[in-house]
Design a protein around this motif. Sequence first.
Motif, PDB file in Angstrom:
ATOM      1  N   PRO A  19       0.801  -1.229   0.000  1.00 29.29           N
ATOM      2  CA  PRO A  19       0.000   0.000   0.000  1.00 29.29           C
ATOM      3  C   PRO A  19       0.832   1.278   0.000  1.00 29.29           C
ATOM      4  CG  PRO A  19      -0.775  -1.538   1.686  1.00 29.29           C
ATOM      5  CD  PRO A  19       0.546  -2.040   1.208  1.00 29.29           C
ATOM      6  N   SER A  20       2.094   1.206   0.446  1.00 26.95           N
ATOM      7  CA  SER A  20       2.928   2.408   0.508  1.00 26.95           C
ATOM      8  C   SER A  20       3.728   2.643  -0.766  1.00 26.95           C
ATOM      9  CB  SER A  20       3.884   2.328   1.698  1.00 26.95           C
ATOM     10  OG  SER A  20       4.870   1.315   1.499  1.00 26.95           O
ATOM     11  N   ARG A  79       9.815  -0.824   4.195  1.00 24.77           N
ATOM     12  CA  ARG A  79      11.011  -0.602   3.386  1.00 24.77           C
ATOM     13  C   ARG A  79      11.775   0.612   3.923  1.00 24.77           C
ATOM     14  NH1 ARG A  79       9.244   1.170  -1.744  1.00 24.77           N
ATOM     15  NH2 ARG A  79       7.261   1.748  -0.784  1.00 24.77           N
ATOM     16  N   ARG A  80      13.095   0.493   3.959  1.00 27.44           N
ATOM     17  CA  ARG A  80      13.956   1.610   4.374  1.00 27.44           C
ATOM     18  C   ARG A  80      15.099   1.749   3.380  1.00 27.44           C
ATOM     19  NH1 ARG A  80      16.449   3.082  10.242  1.00 27.44           N
ATOM     20  NH2 ARG A  80      14.356   3.968  10.333  1.00 27.44           N
ATOM     21  N   PHE A 135       9.168   3.573   4.276  1.00 31.64           N
ATOM     22  CA  PHE A 135       7.840   3.368   3.698  1.00 31.64           C
ATOM     23  C   PHE A 135       7.190   2.191   4.419  1.00 31.64           C
ATOM     24  CE2 PHE A 135      10.586   5.182   0.517  1.00 31.64           C
ATOM     25  CZ  PHE A 135       9.826   6.197  -0.055  1.00 31.64           C
ATOM     26  N   VAL A 136       6.106   2.446   5.118  1.00 29.92           N
ATOM     27  CA  VAL A 136       5.411   1.404   5.871  1.00 29.92           C
ATOM     28  C   VAL A 136       3.991   1.282   5.330  1.00 29.92           C
ATOM     29  CG1 VAL A 136       4.663   0.614   8.136  1.00 29.92           C
ATOM     30  CG2 VAL A 136       6.799   1.915   7.916  1.00 29.92           C
ATOM     31  N   GLY A 137       3.671   0.120   4.807  1.00 36.63           N
ATOM     32  CA  GLY A 137       2.331  -0.142   4.292  1.00 36.63           C
ATOM     33  C   GLY A 137       1.671  -1.271   5.052  1.00 36.63           C
ATOM     34  N   ASP A 138       0.522  -1.011   5.652  1.00 36.71           N
ATOM     35  CA  ASP A 138      -0.197  -2.004   6.459  1.00 36.71           C
ATOM     36  C   ASP A 138      -1.517  -2.363   5.800  1.00 36.71           C
ATOM     37  OD1 ASP A 138       1.570  -2.329   8.716  1.00 36.71           O
ATOM     38  OD2 ASP A 138       1.008  -0.304   9.316  1.00 36.71           O
ATOM     39  N   ARG A 139      -1.937  -3.625   6.018  1.00 39.37           N
ATOM     40  CA  ARG A 139      -3.229  -4.100   5.520  1.00 39.37           C
ATOM     41  C   ARG A 139      -3.833  -5.020   6.582  1.00 39.37           C
ATOM     42  NH1 ARG A 139      -1.636  -5.668   1.210  1.00 39.37           N
ATOM     43  NH2 ARG A 139      -2.524  -4.126  -0.215  1.00 39.37           N
ATOM     44  N   VAL A 140      -5.109  -4.840   6.851  1.00 38.88           N
ATOM     45  CA  VAL A 140      -5.826  -5.706   7.778  1.00 38.88           C
ATOM     46  C   VAL A 140      -7.233  -5.888   7.229  1.00 38.88           C
ATOM     47  CG1 VAL A 140      -6.548  -3.760   9.228  1.00 38.88           C
ATOM     48  CG2 VAL A 140      -6.491  -6.073  10.190  1.00 38.88           C
ATOM     49  N   GLY A 141      -7.794  -7.087   7.371  1.00 34.59           N
ATOM     50  CA  GLY A 141      -9.116  -7.296   6.813  1.00 34.59           C
ATOM     51  C   GLY A 141      -9.716  -8.631   7.198  1.00 34.59           C
TER      52      GLY A 141
END
Length: 460
Positions: free
Chosen positions: A44-45, A237-238, A260-266
């Motif tokens: 997502p990021s 990611r760094r 860059f931090v992309g989180d997903r929950v569902g």
Amino acid sequence: ALRAVPGLDITESGGPGATANVRLRGSSTGQALVLIDGVRANDPSNASGDFDFAMFPPGAIERIEVLRGPQSALYGSDAIGGVVNIITKRGSGPMRARATLGGGSDGLISGLGAISGSDGKWSYAASGAVQKNDGFSRYGYRIPAIEARFPNLERDGFSRLAGSARVGYDSGEGFRFDAGALSSFMRGGLDAATGAFPDTPSFAERWYSQVNARGSIDALDGRWSHSLNVFANRNDRRFDETTYRLNLAPANTTRIISDFVGDRVGVEYQSVWKAGALGSLVYGAKAERETANPFATNLSPVPGNKRSTLAASQDTRSVFAPRQLPPGERLRLPAGGRIDDIAGVARFETWRTTAAYRVVETGTKFRASAGTGAKAPTLFQLYAPIYGNPTLSPEQSFGYDAGIDQSFLNGRLRLSVTAFKSELQQLIEFNAAAMRYFNVARAETSGVEASVDAEVLPGY
């Protein structure tokens, strides 16, 4: 494994440990949906929302399924070019353990350990892997003119540490439960590749983690089944990047860390109704939240505090209902549709239908499919400072294909040919002059895929 798939291209940005992305049927990397055990893994990021295949530990993979062509009617956003579904190992039978150790050029060391099996109603599988390579310079390696100018190019090596685990339970009376976790960390060197001093001590760290749990139950003697899957994953990611201007003096050295931090929950519910002579119906619903949190930190020439460059999230709610007519010996006619609603952004409807006719006597199968695909704008494309455009529309596509599969020698030799075409609208591109994302009117992709599979030694 993926390089042998017709219509699939892999793009790598350097040597071992570099970013690796997949394209399907000429689509962009962000238009290929990647699933891990049925869970969306695209970042997502990321500006285009693609998935980095270099992150995944090969030792955890049981098999990979690839669907080509628009698949949004089944899987939602991003599935314009197709879907790559990675399925991790599950345990069965007596306990099995294996270990491998390897080495190679440029200081390569690789190790893998895995265990799997089942005991009564329970099954289990776990694996761990480590890999290290001193590598070579991402800039100028084996290019004589560059190596003559920069005789002491520094190595850009990489290391990876990964692990996975899965446990399952089957009551034998219609109730099943399965849970899994995986994580992979990678560190690799990179170079600026531009400017007066392109060989730099920059490096990137990437971390992918995922957990999911699925429970299912059968009713009416197995004719009506229900399953619920809860999941969460993170792409972290760094990039620690150093650039030089006039010389290598500290005053002319710029060093910036970008996170860059992309989180997903569902959660996803799915039901299958087997109606006998009327065929079967799959229906369900899904709710998912995606979050992007990029940061920037200046280290030189003037140190600064870590600052947020974007904090955004979006919620997606979906309903879907594919149907399969009664399977026959010769003809199959599945079809389905889906509605995805992204709160405050857009809503799109997609559909897909396929047909396959098998001539059993000659080992021939004729097949065709048609459907639509869609890709919602990423959080970066919508809300990034300066570059973002909150008025972007989802990318849309209509695609169709037709092909034939022919087997010979009792199935030991299989030939396959497919012709396809996709028409895309509202593609999202970056306008360098306006420094902003915008929708392009239209584009087309078309081609022919051909493959030959031969079983040279029966039984192997």
